[in-house]
Motif scaffolding. Structure first.
Motif, short mmCIF file in Angstrom:
data_model
loop_
_atom_site.label_atom_id
_atom_site.label_comp_id
_atom_site.label_asym_id
_atom_site.label_seq_id
_atom_site.Cartn_x
_atom_site.Cartn_y
_atom_site.Cartn_z
N SER A 317 -5.36 6.78 -36.36
CA SER A 317 -5.58 7.79 -35.33
C SER A 317 -4.99 9.12 -35.78
N GLU A 321 -0.50 6.54 -35.02
CA GLU A 321 0.14 5.45 -34.27
C GLU A 321 -0.80 4.28 -34.00
N THR A 322 -2.06 4.43 -34.38
CA THR A 322 -3.07 3.41 -34.11
C THR A 322 -4.00 3.28 -35.31
N TYR A 324 -7.91 1.82 -36.54
CA TYR A 324 -9.22 1.42 -36.07
C TYR A 324 -9.95 0.73 -37.23
N VAL A 335 -8.85 -2.36 -32.46
CA VAL A 335 -7.81 -1.35 -32.28
C VAL A 335 -6.45 -2.02 -32.41
N ARG A 337 -2.24 -1.36 -32.71
CA ARG A 337 -1.13 -0.42 -32.49
C ARG A 337 -0.04 -0.65 -33.53
N SER A 339 3.95 -0.12 -34.56
CA SER A 339 5.22 0.06 -33.85
C SER A 339 6.40 -0.15 -34.80
N THR A 346 0.07 -4.72 -33.54
CA THR A 346 -0.34 -5.43 -32.32
C THR A 346 -1.78 -5.09 -32.00
N VAL A 348 -4.77 -4.43 -29.68
CA VAL A 348 -4.81 -4.04 -28.28
C VAL A 348 -6.22 -4.01 -27.70
N THR A 387 -4.63 5.49 -23.85
CA THR A 387 -4.59 4.15 -24.43
C THR A 387 -4.92 4.12 -25.92
N GLY A 388 -5.59 5.15 -26.42
CA GLY A 388 -6.04 5.15 -27.81
C GLY A 388 -7.26 4.29 -28.05
#
Length: 409
Positions: A317, A321-322, A324, A335, A337, A339, A346, A348, A387-388
């Motif tokens: 992203s 932080e994300t 795809y 998607v 995430r 962390s 994770t 999502v 939410t992304g």
């Protein structure tokens, strides 16, 4: 925003004529959330420019001409026009990716059919030349001396299989049974299909398994390190560039049969690896001793249909932080995430890509642009800023067999 579009031509069972130009919203805007429109073919390339990369400082574009096995440089002759820069340079069979070093000193071509990883120096004008082939990969799950020989065996099997099918067709139904079954596979373990449905040869029973090398991508890391993926042998290999080519540093064996395809380098120091066949994302990181290893991994979604789904592209992203990941078959975007220190992964969401066979996608701020290779179109999806997660298709436009999207600088 404007983007170069690479695609498969008739030489790769596609409909593209060469490199095209896509406009997403206003041409001069850094956003891509507006309507999509396709201009005329910018430059003809019947050899199938399936992947495009740009020089970091020159107005030069590089195309992997997959059907021809060549890398071709193009210079910008105007705001939206290209012309060949020098002659095509031979890389290897099925060259499917080109990565350019951050300093513009060289490029690396990855070849899917013969497993070659090829370094080419670039001159002051950006012209590639003098290809240098890196040491071949060896199967970490096979005999120690089986690496180079496996590629030769798989090609021989391909030739025998094609000959058997042709002879059987010529002999007709009455005599076809007399032709040896060189093209037969173990029904209990059918071969997997790669891009465009091409069979991955040598993936029969465990006892007779012959796995070919399938180089697929290169990425430039910090400190002058280069990582390359080998989808066929489940390897991520690390290199340093030298005056004579690439010097092997280390390799990481991914889970057998996972098929590492594309990667993305993250500011946290992690290399995220998308596996084509198992549809997973792994995080690799170097320890204090400099040795790379897998530190975490996650499946994209329980909805993935293993055996029929194949992952294609992974991108971060805008805020990093994300992640795809495109999945062909289910035609979805996974998607994931990020962390913690970067090793936390994770899943999502697993949402519709809005098109058929999402071969490649790019994230531009609040928008995902997806190349639907078999739908002959590019679509855009708006990302929910909270939410992304991408929503439904916002815009679409017809594009012939798109396989790569590259934003113009």
């Amino acid at each position: 925003m404007r983007l170069w579009v690479g695609g498969n031509a008739a030489s790769r069972n596609g409909e593209a004529e060469g490199i095209a130009l896509l406009q997403a919203g206003d041409a001069e805007s850094p956003w891509a959330s507006g309507p999509l429109g396709l201009g005329p073919t910018v430059v003809k390339a019947p050899g199938s420019p399936s992947w495009l990369s740009a020089h970091p400082s020159l107005d030069v574009l590089y195309a992997a001409l997959e059907a021809d096995g060549d890398v071709q440089a193009y210079r910008r002759t105007g705001e939206t026009t290209l012309a060949p820069l020098g002659r095509p340079v031979a890389a290897g069979s099925g060259v499917c990716h080109v990565g350019v070093s951050p300093d513009g000193a060289f490029l690396i071509a990855s070849c899917w059919n013969d497993g070659r990883v090829v370094r080419m120096p670039l001159d002051e004008a950006g012209r590639p030349s003098s290809p240098s082939i890196a040491p071949p990969a060896a199967d970490p799950y096979g005999p120690a001396d089986s690496g180079p020989r496996e590629v030769a065996v798989s090609n021989e099997l391909a030739d025998l299989g094609a000959a058997a099918r042709a002879l059987r067709a010529a002999a007709g139904e009455e005599f076809s049974h007399l032709v040896p079954d060189y093209d037969a596979t173990d029904a209990a373990d059918p071969p997997r299909a790669g891009d465009d449905g091409a069979v991955l040869l040598g993936e029969q029973s465990e006892a007779s398994e012959v796995r070919p090398s399938r180089a697929h991508q290169s990425v430039f890391l910090s400190g002058g390190l280069v990582a390359t993926t080998d989808m066929g042998l489940d390897l991520v290999r690390f290199w340093r560039a030298t005056g004579g080519g690439l010097r092997f540093v280390q390799e990481v064996a991914m889970p057998k049969g996972s098929g590492p395809r594309h990667t993305v380098w993250h500011p946290s120091g992690h290399l995220y690896v998308l596996t084509e066949l198992s549809c997973e994302v792994y995080a690799l990181r170097a320890g204090v001793d400099g040795v790379w290893a897998i530190v975490s991994g996650v499946a994209l979604s329980p909805e993935v249909q293993l055996g029929s789904d194949t992952a294609a592209e992974i991108t971060p992203s805008h805020d990093r932080e994300t992640l795809y990941a495109g999945v062909r078959g289910s035609d979805a975007l996974g998607v994931v995430r990020i962390s913690g220190d970067g090793s936390g992964l994770t899943p999502v969401a697993f949402v519709e890509a809005g098109t058929h066979w999402p071969r490649n996608h790019v994230v531009v701020r609040d928008t995902v642009l997806v190349a639907g290779q078999r739908a002959n179109e590019v679509v855009s999806l708006l990302i929910d800023e909270r939410t992304g997660i991408p929503g439904r298709v916002r815009h679409r436009t017809a594009v012939a067999s798109p396989t790569c999207l590259l934003p113009l600088r």
